[in-house]
Design a protein around this motif. Sequence first.
Motif, mmCIF file in Angstrom:
data_model
loop_
_atom_site.group_PDB
_atom_site.id
_atom_site.type_symbol
_atom_site.label_atom_id
_atom_site.label_comp_id
_atom_site.label_asym_id
_atom_site.label_seq_id
_atom_site.Cartn_x
_atom_site.Cartn_y
_atom_site.Cartn_z
ATOM 1 N N SER A 1 39.753 49.884 42.496
ATOM 2 C CA SER A 1 40.262 50.746 41.260
ATOM 3 C C SER A 1 38.977 50.940 40.458
ATOM 4 O O SER A 1 38.781 52.152 40.134
ATOM 5 N N PHE A 2 38.408 49.994 40.176
ATOM 6 C CA PHE A 2 37.371 50.007 39.039
ATOM 7 C C PHE A 2 36.099 51.070 39.755
ATOM 8 O O PHE A 2 35.719 51.934 39.136
ATOM 9 N N VAL A 3 36.002 50.731 41.007
ATOM 10 C CA VAL A 3 34.864 51.572 41.631
ATOM 11 C C VAL A 3 35.249 53.018 41.734
ATOM 12 O O VAL A 3 34.438 53.987 41.403
ATOM 13 N N GLN A 4 36.582 53.253 42.160
ATOM 14 C CA GLN A 4 37.076 54.463 42.101
ATOM 15 C C GLN A 4 37.037 55.093 40.798
ATOM 16 O O GLN A 4 36.511 56.307 40.640
ATOM 17 N N GLU B 1 37.114 34.943 30.061
ATOM 18 C CA GLU B 1 37.778 35.223 31.138
ATOM 19 C C GLU B 1 37.439 35.033 32.418
ATOM 20 O O GLU B 1 37.731 35.993 33.434
ATOM 21 N N GLU B 2 36.664 33.962 32.593
ATOM 22 C CA GLU B 2 36.237 33.748 33.906
ATOM 23 C C GLU B 2 37.286 33.524 34.825
ATOM 24 O O GLU B 2 37.066 33.837 36.188
ATOM 25 N N SER B 3 38.477 32.965 34.446
ATOM 26 C CA SER B 3 39.530 32.808 35.417
ATOM 27 C C SER B 3 40.381 34.159 35.800
ATOM 28 O O SER B 3 41.230 34.053 36.586
ATOM 29 N N VAL B 4 39.985 35.171 35.195
ATOM 30 C CA VAL B 4 40.761 36.247 35.183
ATOM 31 C C VAL B 4 40.553 37.045 36.674
ATOM 32 O O VAL B 4 39.350 37.269 36.989
ATOM 33 N N GLU B 5 41.664 37.286 37.234
ATOM 34 C CA GLU B 5 41.415 37.918 38.632
ATOM 35 C C GLU B 5 41.380 39.370 38.626
ATOM 36 O O GLU B 5 41.888 39.986 37.431
ATOM 37 N N GLY B 6 41.231 40.131 39.940
ATOM 38 C CA GLY B 6 41.088 41.480 39.766
ATOM 39 C C GLY B 6 42.222 42.221 39.203
ATOM 40 O O GLY B 6 42.002 43.263 38.750
ATOM 41 N N ILE C 1 28.235 51.901 46.644
ATOM 42 C CA ILE C 1 29.417 51.332 47.085
ATOM 43 C C ILE C 1 30.336 52.548 47.294
ATOM 44 O O ILE C 1 31.150 52.722 48.269
ATOM 45 N N SER C 2 30.192 53.631 46.244
ATOM 46 C CA SER C 2 31.430 54.511 46.403
ATOM 47 C C SER C 2 30.883 55.464 47.835
ATOM 48 O O SER C 2 31.947 56.152 48.212
ATOM 49 N N LEU C 3 29.639 55.616 48.070
ATOM 50 C CA LEU C 3 29.256 56.717 49.085
ATOM 51 C C LEU C 3 29.522 55.854 50.301
ATOM 52 O O LEU C 3 29.990 56.450 51.442
ATOM 53 N N THR C 4 29.220 54.541 50.638
ATOM 54 C CA THR C 4 29.232 53.822 51.711
ATOM 55 C C THR C 4 30.722 53.241 52.234
ATOM 56 O O THR C 4 30.917 53.078 53.269
ATOM 57 N N ASN C 5 31.470 53.329 50.856
ATOM 58 C CA ASN C 5 32.874 52.933 51.156
ATOM 59 C C ASN C 5 33.177 51.541 51.979
ATOM 60 O O ASN C 5 33.730 51.467 53.001
ATOM 61 N N PRO C 6 32.618 50.618 51.631
ATOM 62 C CA PRO C 6 32.597 49.132 52.269
ATOM 63 C C PRO C 6 34.016 48.960 51.917
ATOM 64 O O PRO C 6 34.734 49.106 51.189
ATOM 65 N N THR C 7 34.432 47.546 52.823
ATOM 66 C CA THR C 7 35.760 47.032 52.591
ATOM 67 C C THR C 7 35.416 46.331 51.544
ATOM 68 O O THR C 7 35.020 45.276 51.323
ATOM 69 N N LEU C 8 36.625 46.424 50.643
ATOM 70 C CA LEU C 8 36.805 45.689 49.277
ATOM 71 C C LEU C 8 37.858 44.970 49.298
ATOM 72 O O LEU C 8 38.851 45.787 49.770
ATOM 73 N N HIS C 9 38.156 43.720 48.868
ATOM 74 C CA HIS C 9 39.268 42.948 49.215
ATOM 75 C C HIS C 9 40.021 42.844 47.825
ATOM 76 O O HIS C 9 41.124 42.781 47.773
ATOM 77 N N ASP C 10 39.163 42.888 46.816
ATOM 78 C CA ASP C 10 39.667 42.633 45.417
ATOM 79 C C ASP C 10 40.381 44.107 44.876
ATOM 80 O O ASP C 10 39.431 45.092 44.903
ATOM 81 N N THR C 11 41.534 44.013 44.461
ATOM 82 C CA THR C 11 42.203 45.378 44.136
ATOM 83 C C THR C 11 41.557 45.843 42.541
ATOM 84 O O THR C 11 41.461 46.937 42.526
ATOM 85 N N GLY C 12 41.087 45.032 41.869
ATOM 86 C CA GLY C 12 40.460 45.088 40.752
ATOM 87 C C GLY C 12 39.248 45.922 41.066
ATOM 88 O O GLY C 12 38.890 47.062 40.445
#
Length: 712
Positions: A619-622, A679-684, A605-616
């Motif tokens: 930042s985590f991938v970064q 924490e299933e309900s916890v969002e990004g 993911i970090s190499l191909t840099n796809p569009t991620l919609h979730d801010t969590g």
Amino acid sequence: MDCLDSDDDVQFVKIDPVKSKVKPKKSVTWVSSSFGDFGPNLSTPISKTKIKGGSLSDLKRNQTDSNISVPQTSVFAFTSQHESRKRPRESDHCITSRLPSHSKTCSSKDLWCDKYRPLHRNDLAVHKKKVEELCEWLARAKSHWKKHAAPILLLTGPPGSGKTACVQVLCAQLGMDVQEWVTNLEQVADQWSGEDFHRSEKSRVDVYMSQSQSSQFHNFLVRANKYPALELMGSAGHVSESDGGNVRGHSACHSTTVLVEDMPNVFFRDPPQFHNILRKYHYSGHSPIVFIMSDSTSSTSSVQKLFPKDLQHQLGVVSISLNPVAPTLLLKLLNKVMSQEARQAQVTQPNSSVIEQIALSSNGDIRSALNSLQFACRMDTADLKPPVSSAPRGRLKKSGTDSKLKYRTSGKEDVASSGGSVASAIGAKDTSIFLFQAVGKILYLKRGDPSTQADHPCLPRHLELHDRHPLLMNPEEVAAKSHVSGDFFTTFLHENYVEFLSSVEDLERASEYFSDADYMSTLWAAREELQQYSVSVATRGFIHSNSDVVRHDSTRKNHGWRPLHKSRWFATNKQANENITTARQIFQGYHWEPEVLCSEILPYISLTNPTLHDTGQISFVQEMTQFSQWKRSSRTRLVRLDEKDVASDEEEGEAGGPTQMKTGAPVTDDKARDGQSKEESVEGDSFLSSSQTNVQNVEKEEEEILIEEYDD
Ligand SMILES: Nc1ncnc2c1ncn2[C@@H]1O[C@H](COP(=O)(O)OP(=O)(O)OP(=O)(O)O)[C@@H](O)[C@H]1O
């Protein structure tokens, strides 16, 4: 009044002249109790206050000599000399007077460590400087008695190094009473379950026993502080003289030292409770208090818990640490005891080499040394010769001016293990060593001279490259004596070994051995069995790879002292598990295996840099993959391994599971599942903040690294 006859058997004297139908033969004489205000309340921990300076015969003499009123329903406890595990009960006055009759009063069945207990400062087999230090503290505490806040002393040292004996003898010399806390309630209960014991009293003791340990301890301190020890000697105003004649204790205004050796168990579970009591005592009390804590592989963490540095600083706690008794002092003591015994009784005297072996193998434990000597006198030690293969040749000698006992020739084994078989044959102490020493012994390896060893193997010519002089220790034995698991020991060695090698080739070889050892510990089906081999491969692999120390006279290239550090494996493992849990939660809809997710998907993911919609997710991938963005390195902080550090419960628990981290982490799965359900309900966004916290933590740790590197 019920009163037992013998000094040796008496623990309690029950007094109830009104209820008792037995008429006292003589007029009853008693001390007017300072405890009257506590009434029949048996919570009064008088039974815990060992009254020093008087035996029961003294008490009885006093009873007949003077009229002392007896409070009703009072219960007094006396601990006789022989009941006590190991300590003398006399005041200074008694000590000097009993010196000549030291051995007369003892039967041949007595333990020699009790029979030859020190009665005078000069008898102490403890290093003079330490005795001086302790004496100074006690004298200072005595002179400040009632003037300032109660002084606190923490006396540590290995078992049998004479801590208690020192306090007893010095207090007696300074004319100070000693009031000691004893936790052993079962002993009290046993005493109370005797035939003469009245039911009603028993119920009261039950009440006493049911009190919480902490409140009993608190009450004891309050009263030890408020009331002096009972003056049962009838010698008010007696003067005790120190050996120098310049220290005088006046029993009319005796100062008291409170001694706590058996710490109530409850405080180990709840240290803040103890801290509160100690604070209160310090600010409101006046008697000096001495805490004695023996070193052991598990006690250091207890000391740290009960006496954390900030508390020590706040309350001005003075800490004195006794070392193991030097072999020279032990040998002197053993010879003295032997000659006294030989004069008195027909004992089979062991030869001098056996006595030397005992002095060496006791590891500075006086009690163990005296017990071994006593045992050796009861058996035929003539056949006990140091084993040819392991015993150093030569005898114990004072080497030059440093007056240290050493073997004159360089032996095959180190001194501690040299006399192992002889000493174990006569019941000497089996010793354990701290992690610090164990790791140090491997890293600072030493080799012996092969010429002193008859059976040193010669390698064929094509293997001469691997020829090494014999080691002065046995690596497996060292690891075993540290009392931690093989994996745990290897992680510490792994953390520190690099600094002890001076060439890349050595480093490469050693790291290969560590990898092999690591592989053995990951085979979960045979982990238990392979652990010993794994330690062996790691320790011997490192030792063999170190081409600087090949001969006994090799000089280490990167010589000098290097600090040892704790293993970072545990912190790293914890962090990895947390990261995996977070990754699984962020990408929870995808059902990837954690290893696949971390080692294939995230880097991709970090190499191909796809569009991620979730801010969590972003930042985590970064955070996990783009190391170049980090301003500082991600190294966790190095923590010094101190001399007496022991494995923490958490570490030890984790040490058993390197496999879990490496092979798909069942723990991680559990954690992930737990986390998922909670924490299933916890969002990004929340993950964003958690990963930010991680980054902040790393930054914080890095700041600390800078400081520590400066320190190093
Ligand atoms: N010369 C001596 N100096 C000190 N202790 C001696 C001497 N001779 C005999 N002993 C005995 O050795 C033992 C030393 O134990 P002591 O209780 O003082 O040590 P400790 O460090 O308090 O041990 P622990 O931590 O196990 O309680 C005691 O039984 C003491 O009577």
